[in-house]
Design a protein around this motif. Structure first.
Motif, PDB file in Angstrom:
ATOM      1  N   GLY A  28       0.691  -1.253  -0.131  1.00 38.14           N
ATOM      2  CA  GLY A  28      -0.117   0.014   0.028  1.00 38.14           C
ATOM      3  C   GLY A  28       0.787   1.205  -0.009  1.00 38.14           C
ATOM      4  N   ARG A  29       1.996   1.112  -0.426  1.00 38.64           N
ATOM      5  CA  ARG A  29       2.819   2.388  -0.592  1.00 38.64           C
ATOM      6  C   ARG A  29       2.415   3.432  -1.470  1.00 38.64           C
ATOM      7  NH1 ARG A  29       8.495   3.218  -2.211  1.00 38.64           N
ATOM      8  NH2 ARG A  29       8.013   1.366  -3.513  1.00 38.64           N
ATOM      9  N   GLN A  30       1.892   2.801  -2.635  1.00 37.14           N
ATOM     10  CA  GLN A  30       1.516   3.803  -3.564  1.00 37.14           C
ATOM     11  C   GLN A  30       0.317   4.430  -3.309  1.00 37.14           C
ATOM     12  OE1 GLN A  30       3.065   5.115  -6.289  1.00 37.14           O
ATOM     13  NE2 GLN A  30       4.857   3.850  -5.701  1.00 37.14           N
ATOM     14  N   LEU A  31      -0.559   3.493  -2.575  1.00 43.95           N
ATOM     15  CA  LEU A  31      -1.859   4.119  -2.064  1.00 43.95           C
ATOM     16  C   LEU A  31      -1.682   5.275  -0.931  1.00 43.95           C
ATOM     17  CD1 LEU A  31      -4.978   3.030  -2.353  1.00 43.95           C
ATOM     18  CD2 LEU A  31      -4.726   1.998  -0.271  1.00 43.95           C
ATOM     19  N   LEU A  32      -0.762   4.897  -0.331  1.00 38.76           N
ATOM     20  CA  LEU A  32      -0.365   6.083   0.921  1.00 38.76           C
ATOM     21  C   LEU A  32       0.166   7.160   0.143  1.00 38.76           C
ATOM     22  CD1 LEU A  32      -0.028   6.703   4.215  1.00 38.76           C
ATOM     23  CD2 LEU A  32       2.379   6.042   3.604  1.00 38.76           C
ATOM     24  N   ARG A  33       0.740   7.149  -0.871  1.00 41.98           N
ATOM     25  CA  ARG A  33       1.424   8.364  -1.591  1.00 41.98           C
ATOM     26  C   ARG A  33       0.170   8.979  -2.034  1.00 41.98           C
ATOM     27  NH1 ARG A  33       6.415   9.085  -4.192  1.00 41.98           N
ATOM     28  NH2 ARG A  33       6.153  10.866  -5.674  1.00 41.98           N
ATOM     29  N   GLY A  34      -0.773   8.069  -2.731  1.00 44.63           N
ATOM     30  CA  GLY A  34      -1.775   8.932  -3.361  1.00 44.63           C
ATOM     31  C   GLY A  34      -2.765   9.660  -2.366  1.00 44.63           C
ATOM     32  N   LEU A  35      -2.910   8.994  -1.220  1.00 46.56           N
ATOM     33  CA  LEU A  35      -3.412   9.636   0.037  1.00 46.56           C
ATOM     34  C   LEU A  35      -3.020  10.719   0.357  1.00 46.56           C
ATOM     35  CD1 LEU A  35      -5.922   9.022   1.910  1.00 46.56           C
ATOM     36  CD2 LEU A  35      -4.173   8.348   3.574  1.00 46.56           C
ATOM     37  N   LEU A  36      -1.511  10.970   0.593  1.00 48.79           N
ATOM     38  CA  LEU A  36      -1.030  12.201   1.292  1.00 48.79           C
ATOM     39  C   LEU A  36      -1.093  13.305   0.313  1.00 48.79           C
ATOM     40  CD1 LEU A  36       1.920  10.649   2.859  1.00 48.79           C
ATOM     41  CD2 LEU A  36      -0.369  11.292   3.779  1.00 48.79           C
ATOM     42  N   LEU A  37      -0.972  12.787  -1.379  1.00 48.83           N
ATOM     43  CA  LEU A  37      -1.213  14.101  -2.279  1.00 48.83           C
ATOM     44  C   LEU A  37      -2.526  14.234  -2.460  1.00 48.83           C
ATOM     45  CD1 LEU A  37       1.733  12.825  -4.668  1.00 48.83           C
ATOM     46  CD2 LEU A  37       1.705  14.213  -2.678  1.00 48.83           C
ATOM     47  N   THR A  38      -3.617  13.658  -2.101  1.00 50.51           N
ATOM     48  CA  THR A  38      -5.075  13.979  -2.354  1.00 50.51           C
ATOM     49  C   THR A  38      -5.538  15.407  -2.047  1.00 50.51           C
ATOM     50  OG1 THR A  38      -5.484  11.579  -2.030  1.00 50.51           O
ATOM     51  CG2 THR A  38      -7.461  13.221  -2.326  1.00 50.51           C
ATOM     52  N   PRO A  39      -5.031  16.025  -0.845  1.00 52.85           N
ATOM     53  CA  PRO A  39      -5.322  17.221  -0.662  1.00 52.85           C
ATOM     54  C   PRO A  39      -5.019  18.454  -1.903  1.00 52.85           C
ATOM     55  CG  PRO A  39      -4.239  16.387   1.187  1.00 52.85           C
ATOM     56  CD  PRO A  39      -4.083  15.407   0.129  1.00 52.85           C
ATOM     57  N   MET A  40      -4.063  18.131  -2.618  1.00 52.95           N
ATOM     58  CA  MET A  40      -3.634  18.927  -3.677  1.00 52.95           C
ATOM     59  C   MET A  40      -4.775  18.954  -4.820  1.00 52.95           C
ATOM     60  SD  MET A  40       0.047  19.163  -5.378  1.00 52.95           S
ATOM     61  CE  MET A  40      -0.176  17.780  -6.296  1.00 52.95           C
ATOM     62  N   VAL A  41      -5.325  17.876  -4.906  1.00 52.33           N
ATOM     63  CA  VAL A  41      -6.252  17.539  -6.110  1.00 52.33           C
ATOM     64  C   VAL A  41      -7.570  17.814  -5.972  1.00 52.33           C
ATOM     65  CG1 VAL A  41      -6.654  15.887  -7.898  1.00 52.33           C
ATOM     66  CG2 VAL A  41      -4.732  15.509  -6.393  1.00 52.33           C
ATOM     67  N   LEU A  42      -8.209  17.319  -4.550  1.00 52.39           N
ATOM     68  CA  LEU A  42      -9.232  17.671  -4.209  1.00 52.39           C
ATOM     69  C   LEU A  42      -9.797  18.975  -4.155  1.00 52.39           C
ATOM     70  CD1 LEU A  42     -11.951  15.810  -2.841  1.00 52.39           C
ATOM     71  CD2 LEU A  42     -11.334  17.054  -0.812  1.00 52.39           C
ATOM     72  N   PRO A  43     -10.979  19.594  -4.876  1.00 50.86           N
ATOM     73  CA  PRO A  43     -11.122  21.136  -5.021  1.00 50.86           C
ATOM     74  C   PRO A  43     -11.286  21.746  -3.439  1.00 50.86           C
ATOM     75  CG  PRO A  43     -12.765  19.835  -6.329  1.00 50.86           C
ATOM     76  CD  PRO A  43     -11.793  18.773  -5.557  1.00 50.86           C
TER      77      PRO A  43
END
Lengths: 266, 359, 286
Positions: free
Chosen positions: A101-116
């Motif tokens: 789940g390393r990639q998943l974690l990366r995606g999660l931590l970067l989500t605040p940048m993408v979410l409106p």
């Protein structure tokens, strides 16, 4: 030949002209606002009928502007420090860790940048209303740290990926403890990434409008909130003065960045 | 029996179902230059990493002067290592790189200074002390890495394909440096490479790895002259293989029938073969000549091509059964007249220099 | 085979498992995931359990118009941004660095300048009596001031201005990665500059255009500040509507439902963008 600058012929003239026009377009508002802030017209006539410093005088005479700027600086500094420290630890796990789940974690931590931002803004506002953090400095710092975190993680992970792990291993074989190796070799080697992370996280908080609009209270408002309020009320030239100072700050930041990068990457 | 220096005892390393190293055992005497040679994925680097402490072996033990190293973390093993990639600390100067292991050991400044100067002199980079790694060539960087690895007088120096990133000319130059440094310091070196020439040039002994096992260990000459298997013969030096059928072995000399029906006798067999067993005859290109010598066996061939390289001539021949044979006569057997392309020629070799391996 | 590449478990690697990500995970989990999920739950519980908020959202002409307008603005902004960014990126990729760095500097300056500052400048520039209308009238090109603000034109200009750096910078990377030799070869094969552009340069840069364009589209969909200041009331966008519903109307249920719709669209497009970029990295085509 289309990718040979010297062999484009007439096309080059057209494309260079277009590029220059776009550069002018990008520069226009920035230069315009600075000129306007020195113009004497209350109604923002351009070219101005005369030149004056009175908008700056008004700006500095108004304690709410100074307060807002100091509040912004304080919140941005705290958010940047937190985002860089937390981001640094997270980056080691994201780059070096070997776990599911390393990639998943990366995606999660970067989500605040993408979410409106507006979605996050009303979510965190509602949440903070409930737990009593709305309108507090802590609430501001937490929300801005989350928004700044991706801007810290991206440059640090990039720097860490570009840093050969064998170098750290070499330090350890040389007798350094794993902690010593990180502190004395790895961190200094990725300092450009850490430095970029600090600048970007600071700007992410400093320029943040949307969450700030929701979180602000009459006693706690950041500079963007103050500007937002003024813009909605009228197009006062005082805002031009404040904006020009922000442009000046950006320029300073760019110059400092360029100089430091040159020095650090020696 | 003398006290052993470095003992690698039945070291085994598995990754899931994959066995990277199968029970490797080696005794390394003090001061030896031992090379782990083998194709990539043969387990040589994994064995080295077990000694360095980057990977814990699944089972087995590594002992230095009768004390197990396995419980000791890497940074306390006091082992020197030069890596495949350039691993100089980019934020430190050359001198600071060499001083690093001494400074983490909190040695007094005067000693550090003297040692750094000695080490830079050893690798002949005295004038580069204040440079940063980015300003050095690849060869210079690996020499600094060598200086750094030797600065704290480690009893063992591990080298993991240290020259693989360098071009050929530079490689030869640094090989000579490594030999000199080994001579001057007397440090025990374990060296990993996949380049057989490098191994032959540098080592006291070579351990040839194949699929996680040591196929053969011995001096370069042992491996070349007395290969234990077809794999060794194929990996070290050049070789020709011809399919054959074993007829009989008497008094250590085997007799076979080749595919074209000719009989060759007086061969060395790698193991006992039964009558009629399919075998492969190995003969080195250098052992073949175009002129008959004493006790020669002969092969009927067509000469396909010849090429002249100044110090030697290379001839490509083909047997009637279609096997290609690489012939590189040594200078005293060069026979220009016989080297012309054409059919119905003969090439010769001494059967004592040829080997039989199971097919 | 797994492990055959001699994966190196190394000393430091053992201490750097997932553990050091814990603070980040706690922060994001507690103050990002929890509030967002709570908000989404609110869309089906506030004021009472049920889907009435979604029914109101999709049943009302006003809200549907906001959705359509949001997509329209995002599409127009993306198209214009691509058209303007491509030639600039092309030049930046091959220009002598001395000139190129000036343009890069301007791009960075514009990107780093406070968002409100930039939007404020456009408000002043685009207004009825603003510099642009005055200049055009002074030149005799138009007789009456053009309506450039509080409408689609205003939003488009302001948004394209903000999005351009996000399109140009990645595209420069894509274009720099194309070997100029391929275009020399195309010319030697007899392709005219136009043919070489259409059949070689454009297809080769398409992955970059697609990835950048999708990113611009996603960002535009949820943009709040610029549309709120430069757009008109008749062409409100989704983000502003959400903010208003919550802040002025205090209708949390409806606002949450709209936020959920925006979130789903954004994340779906983001996933698509990741796949595009991922495919490019592993060498696959589109």
């Amino acid at each position: 030949m289309l990718l040979d600058y010297d062999r484009l012929g007439w096309l080059r003239v057209a494309l260079v002209g277009f590029t220059a026009a776009v550069a002018a377009f990008l520069l226009l508002p920035v230069v315009f606002i600075v000129l306007l802030s020195f113009g004497s017209s209350r109604w923002l006539a351009f070219p101005p009928p005369g030149w004056t410093l009175k908008w700056y005088e008004q700006l500095f005479a108004d304690p709410t502007w100074i307060d807002a700027a100091l509040t912004s600086a304080r919140i941005a500094a705290m958010s940047a420090v937190l985002a860089v420290v937390i981001g640094l630890f997270a980056s080691f796990a994201l780059v070096r860790g070997e776990f599911r789940g390393r990639q998943l974690l990366r995606g999660l931590l970067l989500t605040p940048m993408v979410l409106p931002v507006v979605v996050f803004a009303i979510a965190i506002y509602a949440f903070f209303l409930r737990i009593g953090l709305a309108g507090t400095t802590i609430g501001f710092v937490i929300a801005h740290t989350i928004l700044a975190l991706p801007f810290a993680i991206i440059p640090i992970t990039a720097a860490l990926e570009g840093f050969d792990k064998s170098i750290e291993d070499a330090a350890i074989v040389c007798g350094a403890s794993p902690l010593q190796a990180r502190l004395r070799i790895t961190l200094p080697s990725i300092r450009i990434g850490i430095f970029s992370a600090a600048i970007f996280s600071f700007l992410a908080s400093w320029d943040e409008v949307v969450v700030a609009i929701f979180m602000a209270s009459p006693t706690l408002q950041t500079l963007p909130v103050k500007i937002w309020g003024s813009l909605r009320a009228d197009l006062s030239p005082v805002v031009a003065a404040a904006s020009s100072l922000l442009v000046g700050l950006t320029l300073c930041l760019m110059i400092v960045t360029a100089l430091l990068r040159r020095k650090l990457s020696r | 029996m003398t006290r052993s220096f470095l003992s690698i005892r039945a070291v085994r390393k598995t990754f899931g179902a994959f066995v990277a190293v199968h029970d490797v055992t080696i005794e390394v005497p003090r001061g030896e230059f031992l090379t782990f040679l083998g194709p990539s994925g043969s387990g040589k680097s994994t064995t080295l990493y077990a000694i360095a402490g980057f990977q814990d072996p699944t089972s087995g033990d590594v002992l230095l002067e009768d004390k197990s190293l396995l419980a000791v973390p890497s940074h306390k093993r006091n082992i020197g290592m030069v890596f495949q990639r350039y691993t100089l600390f980019p934020n430190l100067s050359v001198a600071e790189n060499v001083a690093f292991p001494l400074s983490v050991r909190r040695r007094p400044d005067a000693e550090v200074k003297r040692k750094v100067a000695d080490m830079l002199a050893l690798v002949r980079l005295e004038n580069f002390a204040d440079r940063h790694p980015g300003a050095l060539s690849g060869g210079q960087q690996q020499r600094v890495a060598l200086a750094r690895a030797l600065a704290y007088d480690p009893p063992i120096l591990l080298m993991d394909e240290p020259l693989s990133a360098l071009d050929k000319k530079l490689r030869q130059e640094i090989q000579a440096e490594i030999r000199r440094i080994h001579r001057e310091t007397g440090v025990t070196i374990l060296y990993v490479t996949h380049d057989q020439e490098e191994a032959l040039h540098l080592s006291d002994r070579i351990a040839l790895f194949k699929e996680g096992r040591i196929e053969q260990i011995g001096t370069g000459e042992d491996l070349y002259v007395r290969p234990a298997s077809e794999f060794v013969a194929g990996f070290i030096g050049n070789s020709n293989f011809l399919p054959a059928e074993h007829l009989e072995t008497a008094a250590g000399a085997a007799t076979v029938r080749l595919a074209d029906g000719s009989i060759v006798t007086g061969l060395t067999a790698a193991e006992a073969f039964s009558k009629g067993q399919k075998v492969r005859l190995m003969v080195r290109p250098e052992a073949l000549s175009l002129a008959p010598g004493p006790a020669s066996a002969a092969l009927a061939v067509d000469i396909v091509d010849t090429a002249f390289f100044g110090d030697r001539r290379r001839v490509l021949a083909r047997t009637a059964s279609g096997d290609e044979i690489d012939v590189r006569p040594t200078s005293d057997t060069i026979d220009p007249a016989g080297a012309a392309a054409g059919s119905g020629q003969r090439i010769y070799f001494d059967p004592a220099s040829a080997f039989l391996f199971p097919a | 085979m797994q492990g055959s590449s001699l994966r190196r478990g190394s000393i430091a690697g053992l201490t750097a498992g997932s553990g050091s990500a814990l603070p980040a995970l706690l922060l994001v989990g507690l103050f990002f995931i929890v509030p967002v999920v709570a908000l989404l739950l609110r869309s089906v519980t506030d004021p009472e359990p049920g889907l009435q908020n979604y029914a109101a959202l999709f049943g009302s002409g006003t809200y549907v118009r906001v959705f359509l307008n949001t997509f329209l603005v995002a599409a127009v902004v993306t198209a214009v941004t691509i058209l303007v960014a491509f030639p600039v990126a092309w030049m930046l990729a091959i220009m002598p660095p001395a000139y190129g760095s000036i343009v890069f500097g301007i791009i960075i300056l514009s990107m780093w300048t406070n968002l409100l500052t930039r939007t404020y400048a456009w408000m002043v520039l685009l207004q009825r009596t603003g510099v642009i209308n005055r200049t055009l009238m002074g030149l005799g090109i138009i007789q009456e001031p053009l309506p450039l603000i509080n409408n689609l034109a205003g939003v488009t200009i302001g948004m394209v201005y903000i999005m351009l750096p996000f399109m140009i910078l990645p595209l420069v990377g894509t274009l720099r990665a194309i070997d100029p030799m391929t275009l020399r070869a195309a010319a030697l094969c007899g392709a005219s500059p136009f043919q070489a552009f259409r059949r070689i340069l454009l297809p080769l840069s398409l992955p970059g255009i697609a990835a950048g364009g999708l990113m611009v589209f996603v960002m535009s969909l949820g943009y709040f500040v610029t549309p709120a200041l430069l757009g008109g009331t008749s062409n409100m966008m989704l983000a502003e509507m959400i903010a208003q519903t919550v802040q002025s109307l205090l209708n949390w249920g409806l606002g949450s439902a709209a936020a959920f719709v925006l979130l789903v669209i954004t994340m779906a497009l983001y996933a698509l963008q990741l796949r595009l970029v991922g495919a490019r990295r592993t060498g696959g085509g589109l």
